[in-house]
Design an enzyme around this catalytic site. Structure first.
Site, PDB file in Angstrom:
ATOM      1  CG  MET A  13       3.010   1.485 -35.631  1.00  0.00           C
ATOM      2  SD  MET A  13       2.918   0.609 -37.020  1.00  0.00           S
ATOM      3  CE  MET A  13       2.298   1.961 -37.973  1.00  0.00           C
ATOM      4  CB  CYS A  95       4.501  -0.304 -24.907  1.00  0.00           C
ATOM      5  SG  CYS A  95       6.234  -0.831 -25.525  1.00  0.00           S
ATOM      6  N   GLY A 228      -2.287  -0.102 -37.730  1.00  0.00           N
ATOM      7  CA  GLY A 228      -0.753   0.179 -37.707  1.00  0.00           C
ATOM      8  C   GLY A 228      -0.299  -0.333 -39.108  1.00  0.00           C
TER       9      GLY A 228
HETATM   10  C1  LIG Z   1       7.189  -1.054 -35.402  1.00  0.00           C
HETATM   11  C2  LIG Z   1       5.981  -0.981 -34.386  1.00  0.00           C
HETATM   12  C3  LIG Z   1       6.233  -0.111 -33.333  1.00  0.00           C
HETATM   13  C4  LIG Z   1       5.147   0.200 -32.592  1.00  0.00           C
HETATM   14  N1  LIG Z   1       5.129   1.112 -31.338  1.00  0.00           N
HETATM   15  C5  LIG Z   1       4.253   1.546 -30.697  1.00  0.00           C
HETATM   16  C6  LIG Z   1       4.206   2.713 -29.635  1.00  0.00           C
HETATM   17  O1  LIG Z   1       5.318   3.382 -29.790  1.00  0.00           O
HETATM   18  N2  LIG Z   1       3.399   3.048 -29.280  1.00  0.00           N
HETATM   19  C7  LIG Z   1       2.233   2.307 -29.120  1.00  0.00           C
HETATM   20  O2  LIG Z   1       1.126   2.420 -28.565  1.00  0.00           O
HETATM   21  N3  LIG Z   1       2.083   1.255 -29.742  1.00  0.00           N
HETATM   22  C8  LIG Z   1       2.870   0.574 -30.632  1.00  0.00           C
HETATM   23  N4  LIG Z   1       2.752  -0.339 -31.447  1.00  0.00           N
HETATM   24  C9  LIG Z   1       1.686  -1.298 -31.604  1.00  0.00           C
HETATM   25  C10 LIG Z   1       0.825  -0.484 -32.537  1.00  0.00           C
HETATM   26  O3  LIG Z   1       0.212   0.841 -32.408  1.00  0.00           O
HETATM   27  C11 LIG Z   1      -0.664  -1.153 -33.037  1.00  0.00           C
HETATM   28  O4  LIG Z   1      -1.312  -1.374 -31.334  1.00  0.00           O
HETATM   29  C12 LIG Z   1      -0.142  -2.596 -33.190  1.00  0.00           C
HETATM   30  O5  LIG Z   1       0.677  -2.757 -34.299  1.00  0.00           O
HETATM   31  C13 LIG Z   1      -1.613  -3.326 -33.556  1.00  0.00           C
HETATM   32  O6  LIG Z   1      -2.161  -2.761 -34.807  1.00  0.00           O
HETATM   33  P1  LIG Z   1      -2.084  -3.421 -36.266  1.00  0.00           P
HETATM   34  O7  LIG Z   1      -2.606  -4.732 -36.002  1.00  0.00           O
HETATM   35  O8  LIG Z   1      -2.861  -2.582 -36.866  1.00  0.00           O
HETATM   36  O9  LIG Z   1      -0.636  -3.117 -36.542  1.00  0.00           O
HETATM   37  C14 LIG Z   1       3.935  -0.578 -32.556  1.00  0.00           C
HETATM   38  C15 LIG Z   1       3.676  -1.526 -33.610  1.00  0.00           C
HETATM   39  C16 LIG Z   1       4.818  -1.693 -34.370  1.00  0.00           C
HETATM   40  C17 LIG Z   1       4.562  -2.908 -35.408  1.00  0.00           C
END
Ligand SMILES: Cc1cc2nc3c(=O)[nH]c(=O)nc-3n(C[C@H](O)[C@H](O)[C@H](O)COP(=O)(O)O)c2cc1C
Length: 338
Positions: A13, A95, A228
């Site tokens: 993240m 992303c 995440g």
């Molecule tokens: C603040 C933030 C930054 C993120 N940055 C990235 C990143 O750098 N690379 C990536 O693959 N996904 C990134 N994501 C997506 C997360 O890795 C994840 O796929 C997404 O939040 C869904 O998972 P969750 O529902 O458990 O949060 C980011 C998510 C958030 C909330």
């Protein structure tokens, strides 16, 4: 219990899972796989390499997530990461931001499986570390399961055998990255079906996994879970998951973790970093417990005023009315008394 061998990971993240956050998560859970934020190949090859890649061996196992689509540049980054002690290289194919699309990487690569395959091939030739892919289930008008599986098959043919799938597609036009984490619906069945049809691949699932019950249910169908936002909001979830996986240290509680993190902060504060940056990952530590709100607001208001004073954390802790916050330990003690 088969779940014991499954992977649990904290999602990459941007701006959140920096080295301090990872150090803190590692204190809570020794085995959870941790990821860096996405770091682009040009930032590593042409930027301040020490600044973007520096980390502590105590954080391991850590996967470096790369953003890019130039096979040779990515291969060079993989080599550098291996030398620095990272334990896995992960390519970001999820992303959706405009900036990332302009650079022809991230989620838009779902449309270019052959290019992703070339990137994997180049990285695998450059490092002995596992090279994995974090993808979506599709982008834009890629609706069906078949296109998703076609992407996976093309990349697997290049030798990638581990995929972490954020189980929703991304809209590259019209939705912000934040909306792209909530608006397109989650389709866990795509990921389950992929695991059934490609049992030889390691398939981990991501997206909307918020509690131990969800972890338990996803581990019946996949090889691992990546979480995440739920961990950011309530990091002690990692301990609860370890408890479910029967690998939690019963002598650990929020306070033992907090004192270890305070010691780490003290050391870090001798350098250029300030306290208000390092308190961000601990804000959710007492999530759901009495005094949590005051703990958070004290940290947020006081740490910028006293950027080098770690006792702000001790003072904030006094607002939380709980002595031993580890339910396992409590249970043990009670059982011992009985
Ligand atoms: C603040 C933030 C930054 C993120 N940055 C990235 C990143 O750098 N690379 C990536 O693959 N996904 C990134 N994501 C997506 C997360 O890795 C994840 O796929 C997404 O939040 C869904 O998972 P969750 O529902 O458990 O949060 C980011 C998510 C958030 C909330």
């Amino acid at each position: 219990m088969t779940e014991l061998n499954r992977t649990v990971a904290v999602a990459p993240m941007l701006d959140w899972t920096d080295r301090h956050c990872r150090y803190f998560h590692r204190l809570i859970s020794p085995q959870t796989l941790l990821y860096t934020e996405m770091i682009t190949a040009p930032a590593i090859l042409r930027g301040d390499r020490k600044k973007v890649l520096d980390f502590s061996a105590a954080e391991n196992p850590v996967a470096l997530q790369l953003g890019g689509s130039d096979p040779q540049a990515l291969a060079e980054c993989a080599r550098i990461a291996e030398d620095l002690g990272y334990q896995e290289i992960n390519l970001n194919v999820g992303c959706p931001s405009d900036r990332v699309q302009k650079g022809r990487f991230g989620a838009c690569l779902m449309k270019e499986p052959e290019l992703v395959a070339d990137c994997i091939d180049a990285m695998q030739n450059a490092t002995v570390l596992p090279v994995t892919v974090k993808s979506r289930i599709g982008v834009d008008d890629q609706e069906g399961y078949d296109q998703f599986r076609h992407f996976i098959d093309a990349v697997a043919a290049a030798g990638c055998n581990t995929f972490i799938v954020h189980a929703r597609k991304a809209w590259l036009q019209g939705l912000s990255p934040k909306q792209n984490r909530t608006v397109p619906e989650l389709k866990y069945d795509y990921v389950y079906r992929l695991k059934k049809e490609r049992p030889e691949l390691t398939i981990q699932i991501n997206g909307g996994i918020n509690d131990v019950a969800a972890v338990e249910s996803h581990l019946q169908q996949t090889d691992g879970v990546m979480i995440g936002r739920a961990v950011w909001n309530a990091p002690w979830l990692l301990y609860d998951i370890d408890t479910f996986l029967q690998r939690a240290d019963v002598n650990k509680n929020r306070d033992t973790v907090l004192s270890a993190y305070q010691a780490y902060c003290e050391e870090m504060l001798l350098g250029s970093v300030n306290l208000h940056w390092m308190i961000r990952p601990i804000l959710g530590l007492f999530h759901g417990l009495p005094g949590n709100k005051k703990w958070k607001s004290y940290l947020v208001t006081e740490s910028p005023r006293r950027p080098k004073d770690v006792s702000v954390i001790t003072e904030a802790r006094a607002f939380v009315h709980t002595i031993d916050t580890n339910p396992n330990r409590h249970k043990e003690t009670t059982e011992g008394v009985l």
